[in-house]
Design a protein around this motif. Structure first.
Motif, PDB file in Angstrom:
ATOM      1  N   GLU A  26     -40.752  92.835 -45.248  1.00 54.31           N
ATOM      2  CA  GLU A  26     -40.372  93.448 -46.524  1.00 54.31           C
ATOM      3  C   GLU A  26     -39.827  92.395 -47.487  1.00 54.31           C
ATOM      4  O   GLU A  26     -40.189  92.376 -48.680  1.00 54.31           O
ATOM      5  N   THR A  27     -38.965  91.534 -46.974  1.00 57.53           N
ATOM      6  CA  THR A  27     -38.385  90.474 -47.808  1.00 57.53           C
ATOM      7  C   THR A  27     -39.462  89.549 -48.347  1.00 57.53           C
ATOM      8  O   THR A  27     -39.495  89.241 -49.551  1.00 57.53           O
ATOM      9  N   ILE A  28     -40.342  89.100 -47.471  1.00 57.68           N
ATOM     10  CA  ILE A  28     -41.381  88.146 -47.883  1.00 57.68           C
ATOM     11  C   ILE A  28     -42.335  88.782 -48.882  1.00 57.68           C
ATOM     12  O   ILE A  28     -42.738  88.138 -49.874  1.00 57.68           O
ATOM     13  N   GLN A  29     -42.705  90.042 -48.689  1.00 56.97           N
ATOM     14  CA  GLN A  29     -43.604  90.701 -49.640  1.00 56.97           C
ATOM     15  C   GLN A  29     -42.935  90.856 -51.000  1.00 56.97           C
ATOM     16  O   GLN A  29     -43.579  90.690 -52.045  1.00 56.97           O
ATOM     17  N   ALA A  30     -41.626  91.139 -51.010  1.00 56.47           N
ATOM     18  CA  ALA A  30     -40.912  91.249 -52.284  1.00 56.47           C
ATOM     19  C   ALA A  30     -40.912  89.914 -53.017  1.00 56.47           C
ATOM     20  O   ALA A  30     -41.120  89.856 -54.238  1.00 56.47           O
ATOM     21  N   PHE A  31     -40.684  88.818 -52.284  1.00 60.04           N
ATOM     22  CA  PHE A  31     -40.744  87.495 -52.909  1.00 60.04           C
ATOM     23  C   PHE A  31     -42.154  87.198 -53.424  1.00 60.04           C
ATOM     24  O   PHE A  31     -42.320  86.612 -54.503  1.00 60.04           O
ATOM     25  N   ALA A  32     -43.168  87.603 -52.671  1.00 60.77           N
ATOM     26  CA  ALA A  32     -44.548  87.401 -53.127  1.00 60.77           C
ATOM     27  C   ALA A  32     -44.791  88.131 -54.441  1.00 60.77           C
ATOM     28  O   ALA A  32     -45.455  87.608 -55.350  1.00 60.77           O
ATOM     29  N   ASP A  33     -44.240  89.323 -54.561  1.00 62.32           N
ATOM     30  CA  ASP A  33     -44.424  90.094 -55.789  1.00 62.32           C
ATOM     31  C   ASP A  33     -43.658  89.476 -56.960  1.00 62.32           C
ATOM     32  O   ASP A  33     -44.120  89.523 -58.111  1.00 62.32           O
ATOM     33  N   VAL A  34     -42.503  88.892 -56.689  1.00 63.45           N
ATOM     34  CA  VAL A  34     -41.751  88.187 -57.737  1.00 63.45           C
ATOM     35  C   VAL A  34     -42.575  87.002 -58.257  1.00 63.45           C
ATOM     36  O   VAL A  34     -42.651  86.763 -59.466  1.00 63.45           O
ATOM     37  N   VAL A  35     -43.205  86.281 -57.335  1.00 58.76           N
ATOM     38  CA  VAL A  35     -44.046  85.147 -57.738  1.00 58.76           C
ATOM     39  C   VAL A  35     -45.270  85.645 -58.508  1.00 58.76           C
ATOM     40  O   VAL A  35     -45.625  85.103 -59.564  1.00 58.76           O
ATOM     41  N   SER A  36     -45.918  86.694 -58.012  1.00 64.42           N
ATOM     42  CA  SER A  36     -47.103  87.234 -58.692  1.00 64.42           C
ATOM     43  C   SER A  36     -46.790  87.715 -60.098  1.00 64.42           C
ATOM     44  O   SER A  36     -47.624  87.612 -61.008  1.00 64.42           O
ATOM     45  N   ALA A  37     -45.570  88.211 -60.289  1.00 63.80           N
ATOM     46  CA  ALA A  37     -45.159  88.690 -61.611  1.00 63.80           C
ATOM     47  C   ALA A  37     -44.774  87.558 -62.547  1.00 63.80           C
ATOM     48  O   ALA A  37     -44.490  87.803 -63.727  1.00 63.80           O
ATOM     49  N   GLY A  38     -44.767  86.340 -62.047  1.00 65.38           N
ATOM     50  CA  GLY A  38     -44.419  85.184 -62.876  1.00 65.38           C
ATOM     51  C   GLY A  38     -42.930  85.035 -63.127  1.00 65.38           C
ATOM     52  O   GLY A  38     -42.518  84.253 -63.985  1.00 65.38           O
ATOM     53  N   LYS A  39     -42.111  85.742 -62.355  1.00 64.19           N
ATOM     54  CA  LYS A  39     -40.667  85.664 -62.562  1.00 64.19           C
ATOM     55  C   LYS A  39     -40.033  84.508 -61.796  1.00 64.19           C
ATOM     56  O   LYS A  39     -38.914  84.088 -62.110  1.00 64.19           O
ATOM     57  N   ALA A  40     -40.716  84.009 -60.786  1.00 66.40           N
ATOM     58  CA  ALA A  40     -40.303  82.799 -60.060  1.00 66.40           C
ATOM     59  C   ALA A  40     -41.562  82.014 -59.736  1.00 66.40           C
ATOM     60  O   ALA A  40     -42.598  82.595 -59.387  1.00 66.40           O
ATOM     61  N   LEU A  41     -41.468  80.699 -59.848  1.00 68.71           N
ATOM     62  CA  LEU A  41     -42.639  79.858 -59.563  1.00 68.71           C
ATOM     63  C   LEU A  41     -42.717  79.493 -58.089  1.00 68.71           C
ATOM     64  O   LEU A  41     -43.807  79.354 -57.535  1.00 68.71           O
ATOM     65  N   TYR A  42     -41.567  79.316 -57.458  1.00 68.97           N
ATOM     66  CA  TYR A  42     -41.513  78.914 -56.057  1.00 68.97           C
ATOM     67  C   TYR A  42     -40.390  79.677 -55.360  1.00 68.97           C
ATOM     68  O   TYR A  42     -39.447  80.158 -56.007  1.00 68.97           O
ATOM     69  N   ILE A  43     -40.491  79.722 -54.018  1.00 67.00           N
ATOM     70  CA  ILE A  43     -39.511  80.433 -53.203  1.00 67.00           C
ATOM     71  C   ILE A  43     -38.855  79.474 -52.216  1.00 67.00           C
ATOM     72  O   ILE A  43     -39.536  78.643 -51.593  1.00 67.00           O
ATOM     73  N   GLY A  44     -37.543  79.615 -52.076  1.00 68.79           N
ATOM     74  CA  GLY A  44     -36.789  78.849 -51.091  1.00 68.79           C
ATOM     75  C   GLY A  44     -35.824  79.751 -50.356  1.00 68.79           C
ATOM     76  O   GLY A  44     -35.721  80.956 -50.648  1.00 68.79           O
ATOM     77  N   VAL A  45     -35.105  79.174 -49.407  1.00 70.75           N
ATOM     78  CA  VAL A  45     -34.108  79.918 -48.646  1.00 70.75           C
ATOM     79  C   VAL A  45     -32.856  79.059 -48.545  1.00 70.75           C
ATOM     80  O   VAL A  45     -32.826  77.913 -48.988  1.00 70.75           O
ATOM     81  N   SER A  46     -31.821  79.614 -47.933  1.00 68.42           N
ATOM     82  CA  SER A  46     -30.569  78.877 -47.772  1.00 68.42           C
ATOM     83  C   SER A  46     -29.939  79.210 -46.434  1.00 68.42           C
ATOM     84  O   SER A  46     -29.783  80.395 -46.103  1.00 68.42           O
ATOM     85  N   GLU A  47     -29.603  78.180 -45.672  1.00 70.63           N
ATOM     86  CA  GLU A  47     -28.911  78.317 -44.393  1.00 70.63           C
ATOM     87  C   GLU A  47     -29.701  79.156 -43.381  1.00 70.63           C
ATOM     88  O   GLU A  47     -29.128  79.895 -42.583  1.00 70.63           O
ATOM     89  N   TRP A  48     -31.008  79.017 -43.363  1.00 70.59           N
ATOM     90  CA  TRP A  48     -31.817  79.680 -42.342  1.00 70.59           C
ATOM     91  C   TRP A  48     -31.937  78.769 -41.125  1.00 70.59           C
ATOM     92  O   TRP A  48     -31.942  77.541 -41.244  1.00 70.59           O
TER      93      TRP A  48
END
Length: 337
Positions: A133-155
């Motif tokens: 669910e998390t990854i698909q939401a990030f994919a949709d954020v990228v597809s919408a042009g609201k973020a160009l790249y995705i990262g994480v923190s403390e994984w």
């Protein structure tokens, strides 16, 4: 002037020193001083800026947006994050659910006064949301042009592997991880960095000066300086407390001759050390005054040979935390809302 490095296996270049506004903007210092510090970073060649919606409960994003107003957007790399509670901290105001991610990116863009962020980061791993669910939401954020790249923190290494596999299936890649890392906190070296190299992920590290301890301003047997992070009641004192031991502080002072031999400050030595480490794309620096930025950015130009790096380890490694298990141990086990 800072240098530029590729972030992960992507084509995105970032400045190796990144201006961050975690414990300052919107809380510790006045907006005028915060904006002056951002402008000092720009003047020194810094193009990458890191913030998060949770910092000062969204105020830090607003301050950064104001500070960057009028700059050429294409010349900047703006990073923000999602996970920790924001707003009234209701039952859906945190985590990495689809609802929270899609609502949070809109709020961040409004506060930052931009149409998109260059890097949108999962501020922690959410144990209560299916990773799919998390990854698909990030994919949709990228597809919408609201973020160009995705990262994480403390994984953790395992979380990075699972996340990257799902990201590839969803049509994007995770290109960065943002862990704590410094001479004194090296827990990512054993597992996270090797896994990241396999996966094409770079580290953007926070607290490269160990909350200011590696500047040398905290002296063994003495009270912390007035106005320093160790005396801050808004969270700074809690973060720095584990480092405020006399034997550790004495070891930091033994680094001073090494810095002196290179004609640099302890802070510059500590930042240069981080930038020389394997897998590091950039280090986040904060500042409450413009002159701090101007001084710290000079670390990008410092060259440290193998003999110097070995001398540093001889002094400080016995006091460093290196246990890879600390990444998982310090992670939230449940959502904080």
């Amino acid at each position: 002037m800072t240098e530029f490095r590729y972030l992960g296996d992507s084509g995105l270049k970032i400045s190796s020193l990144i201006f961050g506004n975690w414990l300052t903007h919107g809380s510790q210092i006045e907006n005028d001083a915060a904006i002056a510090s951002v402008h000092a970073a720009l003047d020194a060649g810094v193009t990458s800026f890191d913030t998060a919606d949770v910092y000062a409960n969204t105020k830090a994003e607003s301050v950064l947006g104001e500070a960057l107003h009028g700059q050429r957007r294409e010349s900047l790399e703006i990073f923000t994050k999602v996970y920790w509670p924001t707003g009234p901290k209701g039952h859906n105001d945190c985590g990495l659910s689809r609802k929270h991610i899609l609502e949070s990116i809109n709020g961040s863009l409004e506060r930052l006064d931009t149409d998109y962020v260059d890097l949108y980061q999962a501020h922690r791993y959410d144990t209560e949301t299916p990773l799919e669910e998390t990854i698909q939401a990030f994919a949709d954020v990228v597809s919408a042009g609201k973020a160009l790249y995705i990262g994480v923190s403390e994984w953790t290494a395992d979380q990075l592997r699972a996340g990257q596999e799902l990201a590839r299936q969803a049509g994007f890649r995770i290109i960065s991880n943002q862990p704590q890392y410094s001479m004194l906190w090296r827990v990512i070296e054993g597992e996270v960095v090797p896994a990241s190299k396999e996966l094409g992920i770079s580290q953007i590290v926070w607290s490269p000066l160990a909350q200011g301890v590696l500047t040398g301003k905290y002296l063994p047997g003495e009270q912390p300086p007035a106005g320093s992070r160790a005396t801050d009641e808004h969270g700074g004192s809690q973060m720095i407390a584990p480092f405020l031991h006399d034997d550790l502080l004495a070891a930091v002072q033994r680094l001073r001759p090494i810095a002196d031999d290179h004609g640099i400050t302890l802070a510059q030595l500590s930042l240069a050390w981080v930038l020389h480490r394997d897998g590091i794309a950039g280090a986040i620096i904060g500042a409450s005054r413009p002159e701090q930025v101007t001084s710290n950015v000079q670390a990008a130009e410092v060259e440290l040979d193998d003999a110097t790096l070995a001398a540093i380890d001889d002094v400080i490694l016995p006091f460093a935390e290196t246990d890879p298990a600390k990444t998982a141990e310090r992670a939230p086990q449940t959502r904080p809302c």
